[in-house]
Design an enzyme around this catalytic site. Structure first.
Site, PDB file in Angstrom:
ATOM      1  N   SER A 280       0.806  -1.068   0.083  1.00  0.00           N
ATOM      2  CA  SER A 280       0.027   0.063   0.216  1.00  0.00           C
ATOM      3  C   SER A 280       0.812   1.237  -0.005  1.00  0.00           C
ATOM      4  O   SER A 280       2.113   1.100   0.058  1.00  0.00           O
ATOM      5  CB  SER A 280      -0.854   0.048   1.100  1.00  0.00           C
ATOM      6  OG  SER A 280      -0.002  -0.126   2.523  1.00  0.00           O
TER       7      SER A 280
ATOM      8  N   GLY B 216       0.901   5.560  -3.654  1.00  0.00           N
ATOM      9  CA  GLY B 216       0.398   6.801  -4.388  1.00  0.00           C
ATOM     10  C   GLY B 216      -0.610   6.459  -5.348  1.00  0.00           C
ATOM     11  O   GLY B 216      -0.682   7.041  -6.685  1.00  0.00           O
ATOM     12  N   LYS B 217      -1.585   5.541  -5.367  1.00  0.00           N
ATOM     13  CA  LYS B 217      -2.647   5.261  -6.255  1.00  0.00           C
ATOM     14  C   LYS B 217      -3.426   6.595  -6.496  1.00  0.00           C
ATOM     15  O   LYS B 217      -3.729   6.765  -7.549  1.00  0.00           O
ATOM     16  CB  LYS B 217      -3.575   4.383  -5.802  1.00  0.00           C
ATOM     17  CG  LYS B 217      -3.231   2.876  -6.011  1.00  0.00           C
ATOM     18  CD  LYS B 217      -4.387   1.766  -5.906  1.00  0.00           C
ATOM     19  CE  LYS B 217      -4.890   1.903  -4.971  1.00  0.00           C
ATOM     20  NZ  LYS B 217      -4.492   1.400  -3.520  1.00  0.00           N
TER      21      LYS B 217
ATOM     22  N   ASP C  31      -5.668  -8.853  -1.360  1.00  0.00           N
ATOM     23  CA  ASP C  31      -6.361  -8.773   0.004  1.00  0.00           C
ATOM     24  C   ASP C  31      -7.771  -9.356  -0.193  1.00  0.00           C
ATOM     25  O   ASP C  31      -8.279  -9.379  -1.384  1.00  0.00           O
ATOM     26  CB  ASP C  31      -6.554  -7.147   0.411  1.00  0.00           C
ATOM     27  CG  ASP C  31      -5.431  -6.360   0.522  1.00  0.00           C
ATOM     28  OD1 ASP C  31      -4.412  -7.056   0.613  1.00  0.00           O
ATOM     29  OD2 ASP C  31      -5.596  -5.231   0.756  1.00  0.00           O
TER      30      ASP C  31
ATOM     31  N   LYS D  45      14.187  -4.729  -9.348  1.00  0.00           N
ATOM     32  CA  LYS D  45      13.758  -6.339  -9.127  1.00  0.00           C
ATOM     33  C   LYS D  45      12.197  -6.050  -9.950  1.00  0.00           C
ATOM     34  O   LYS D  45      11.442  -5.397  -9.359  1.00  0.00           O
ATOM     35  CB  LYS D  45      13.618  -6.915  -7.698  1.00  0.00           C
ATOM     36  CG  LYS D  45      14.936  -7.175  -7.221  1.00  0.00           C
ATOM     37  CD  LYS D  45      15.525  -8.359  -8.132  1.00  0.00           C
ATOM     38  CE  LYS D  45      16.917  -8.828  -7.557  1.00  0.00           C
ATOM     39  NZ  LYS D  45      17.465  -9.877  -8.475  1.00  0.00           N
TER      40      LYS D  45
ATOM     41  N   CYS E 209     -10.716  26.067  12.638  1.00  0.00           N
ATOM     42  CA  CYS E 209     -11.943  25.356  13.576  1.00  0.00           C
ATOM     43  C   CYS E 209     -11.538  25.584  14.952  1.00  0.00           C
ATOM     44  O   CYS E 209     -11.636  26.566  15.839  1.00  0.00           O
ATOM     45  CB  CYS E 209     -11.971  24.254  13.090  1.00  0.00           C
ATOM     46  SG  CYS E 209     -13.700  23.419  13.300  1.00  0.00           S
TER      47      CYS E 209
ATOM     48  N   HIS F 119     -13.036  25.147   7.575  1.00  0.00           N
ATOM     49  CA  HIS F 119     -11.739  24.431   7.218  1.00  0.00           C
ATOM     50  C   HIS F 119     -11.462  24.886   5.675  1.00  0.00           C
ATOM     51  O   HIS F 119     -11.738  24.186   4.585  1.00  0.00           O
ATOM     52  CB  HIS F 119     -11.947  22.856   7.059  1.00  0.00           C
ATOM     53  CG  HIS F 119     -12.228  22.322   8.388  1.00  0.00           C
ATOM     54  ND1 HIS F 119     -11.160  21.924   9.076  1.00  0.00           N
ATOM     55  CD2 HIS F 119     -13.421  22.099   9.300  1.00  0.00           C
ATOM     56  CE1 HIS F 119     -11.626  21.369  10.366  1.00  0.00           C
ATOM     57  NE2 HIS F 119     -12.814  21.630  10.454  1.00  0.00           N
TER      58      HIS F 119
ATOM     59  N   GLU G 206      -8.663  24.761   4.647  1.00  0.00           N
ATOM     60  CA  GLU G 206      -7.732  23.779   3.664  1.00  0.00           C
ATOM     61  C   GLU G 206      -8.443  22.889   2.738  1.00  0.00           C
ATOM     62  O   GLU G 206      -7.935  22.145   1.954  1.00  0.00           O
ATOM     63  CB  GLU G 206      -6.975  22.831   4.755  1.00  0.00           C
ATOM     64  CG  GLU G 206      -7.685  21.821   5.373  1.00  0.00           C
ATOM     65  CD  GLU G 206      -8.334  22.450   6.880  1.00  0.00           C
ATOM     66  OE1 GLU G 206      -8.738  23.607   6.718  1.00  0.00           O
ATOM     67  OE2 GLU G 206      -8.734  21.526   7.906  1.00  0.00           O
TER      68      GLU G 206
HETATM   69  N1  GLN Z   1     -13.692  20.150  18.607  1.00  0.00           N
HETATM   70  C1  GLN Z   1     -14.369  21.438  18.105  1.00  0.00           C
HETATM   71  C2  GLN Z   1     -15.889  21.388  17.850  1.00  0.00           C
HETATM   72  O1  GLN Z   1     -16.287  20.402  17.596  1.00  0.00           O
HETATM   73  C3  GLN Z   1     -13.575  21.668  16.628  1.00  0.00           C
HETATM   74  C4  GLN Z   1     -13.677  20.864  15.485  1.00  0.00           C
HETATM   75  C5  GLN Z   1     -12.518  20.912  14.732  1.00  0.00           C
HETATM   76  O2  GLN Z   1     -11.653  21.750  14.893  1.00  0.00           O
HETATM   77  N2  GLN Z   1     -12.954  20.178  13.230  1.00  0.00           N
HETATM   78  O3  GLN Z   1     -16.540  22.284  17.545  1.00  0.00           O
END
Ligand code: GLN
Length: 539
Positions: free
Chosen positions: A19, A22-23, A154, A194, A387, A512, A514
């Protein structure tokens, strides 16, 4: 040149030998190449575990939980698909064995099978096959790439492979192809590459009735012609289709490596598609900047899972994107919140150009995170909270600026000053079992703020995964002491972004960011945070 769009084409990606080859990156890279040639592409992942979704799995074990716009908690590979292809995925882009069995067992309980004996073949495999083409229904895609999780051989992945065999047969050779990602190890002691593990892996696939069309060979060193010939001979894969995928300095170079190998042409030929030449100018520029940045900044990431960096995959990738936009490399140092509790912040944050306090759940290390926020707030070091990071910043500000000594989150301690609390709406939801605010919510940005200067627009949408919120009962007090609420969710009046105007750069989001950063389109808040860190480094 017009792209032929009469039929949806399918590419299946499996992995062999071990595993972590990098599939997901291979799938995303092929997707990007095909998109760069004018095709409408999506990538989906089928995971062989029994959990219904990864939402309940520990980040220590399974890495980050990736949340889609529609609020599905999915595998982190969907993050790669979104970052490479710059498209949004949905709950339909991830399926698990757990979901598939759940569906089949529910049908059985409803009596849908009319007394038949319900079995793995055909009932489970039929349900898998149905999902292989579920995304084709809307007519949005020309090509659907399906990554099968796990490793060939598997026990768990067998029903997926059987379903794939049947599906490919039913669609025909020109409409569905199989790509196998395999390991070609270099044995240092013998000084040799190999091919045997690859031969065995393909044999295992052949036993199941799948002849791979293309092999992607992961190795430390480039493959020479003799090795390719040998692999081709023993696997029935044409030599051109034995693709060299040796290690490259950044995952973002993989599509360019595949381009060099003409993998896009090979795939198009196999699928009987004719397309324009690839357009990858922005991507090439991005990769060039990732590899040769003009400067470096040091950013501390404070969190709980710092020894398991897959738990923060999207955050570290967001820094790569934001770094490239600023033409710098962001060197991340991972700081355990508990170490700050033990040794104080100075030792870990004294030399950094910025601090990010990461998302998380549970009380462990929380005082360390709050201490870290205090240190950067008082020392004018750029701060970005995500968050739980926002929640820590609000608690810290309430305690040390507003004089609310018992300020805390109800997640950790019930007090009369729960500046972070579960809001009434959320409490109602809790009663029904769904306990988190999940997925995309609108956010209105206040003009004249740092957030507005980053986003350059008033209406944005961001993804959530949390239970607790800034308690609106304390908003007035926080504001009076100088905290600005620069983003508010218009549908429920909850705080989305906070900032401190008298600090060089102090911003946090309840969502979030990100999860919305893309390779060639970094998230505005990450981009501006890195810019602020760069300015701080030049002081
Ligand atoms: N634990 C916090 C909440 O539930 C923050 C959650 C998080 O950072 N994703 O609100």
């Amino acid at each position: 040149m017009r792209v032929a769009r009469n039929k949806v084409k399918y590419i299946f990606i499996t992995g062999g030998v071990i595993s972590s080859l990098g599939k997901g990156i291979a799938a995303a890279s092929i997707g990007l190449l095909l998109r760069s040639r004018g095709l409408r592409v999506t990538v989906q992942k089928f995971d062989p575990y029994l959990n219904v979704d990864p939402g309940t799995m520990s980040p220590f074990q399974h890495g980050e939980v990736y949340v889609t716009n529609d609020g599905a908690e999915t595998d982190l590979d969907l993050g790669h698909y979104e970052r490479f292809l710059d498209t949004d995925t949905t709950k339909h882009n991830n399926a698990t064995t757990g979901q598939i069995y759940y569906e089949v067992i529910s049908k059985e309980r409803r009596g849908d099978y009319l007394g038949a004996t319900v079995q793995v073949i055909p009932h489970i495999t039929d349900e898998i096959r149905r999902r292989f083409e579920a995304l084709a229904k809307g007519g949005e895609y020309d090509v659907i790439i399906t990554e099968i999780g796990g490793t060939v051989g598997d026990i768990e992945s067998l029903p997926f492979l059987e379903a794939m065999r049947q599906f490919m047969f039913s669609k025909g050779r020109k409409n569905a192809i199989s790509v196998h990602v395999t390991l070609v190890p270099y044995i240092r002691a013998a000084g040799e590459i190999k091919t045997k593990p690859t031969q065995h892996s393909v044999k295992t696939l052949l036993e199941i009735g799948i002849q791979p069309d293309i092999l992607i060979c992961r190795s430390e060193e480039p493959l020479n012609k003799a090795v390719r010939e040998k692999i081709a001979l023993f696997t029935n894969v044409e030599m051109d289709c034995v693709v060299d995928a040796h290690d490259v300095p950044t995952i973002y170079e993989v599509p360019l490596q595949f381009l060099e190998e003409e993998l896009d042409d090979i795939v198009l030929e196999k699928l009987d598609l004719t397309c324009p030449r690839p357009v990858l100018k922005d991507w090439k520029k991005f990769v060039e900047r990732v590899k040769n940045p003009a400067a470096e900044v040091r950013i501390a990431v404070c969190g709980k899972y710092t020894d398991h960096q897959d738990a923060y995959k999207s955050i570290s990738e967001s820094f790569v994107h934001a770094g490239a936009a600023n033409n710098v490399r962001t060197n991340l140092t991972w700081v355990r919140a508990e170490d700050i509790e033990k040794d104080g912040p100075e030792k870990y944050l004294g030399e950094v150009h910025g601090l990010l306090v990461a998302p998380g759940f549970g009380e462990r290390g929380i005082e360390g995170k709050i201490g870290a926020v205090r240190y950067v707030r008082e020392n004018g070091i750029p701060f970005f909270g995500i968050c739980l990071g926002l929640q820590c910043a609000v608690i810290e500000f309430a305690r040390n600026v507003c004089g609310l000594a018992r300020a805390n989150s109800t997640e950790f301690k019930q007090t009369d000053q729960n500046v972070i609390d579960m809001m009434i709406e959320q409490k109602k939801v809790t009663a029904y079992g769904g306990t988190m605010r999940l997925g995309a919510y609108p956010c209105k940005i206040k003009k004249g703020t740092v957030a507005y200067r980053a986003y350059k627009t008033e209406h944005v949408s961001e993804r959530h995964r949390h239970r607790y919120e800034v308690n609106n009962a304390f908003r007035e007090t926080l504001q009076q002491h100088g905290m600005v609420f620069s983003g508010i969710c218009p549908s429920n009046q909850l705080a989305e972004i906070i900032e401190l105007p008298d600090h060089p750069w102090f911003v946090a989001g309840q969502f979030h960011p990100e999860l919305r950063s893309r390779a060639t389109r970094p998230h505005p808040l990450f981009r501006e945070f890195v810019r602020a860190a760069l300015e701080h480094s030049q002081k």
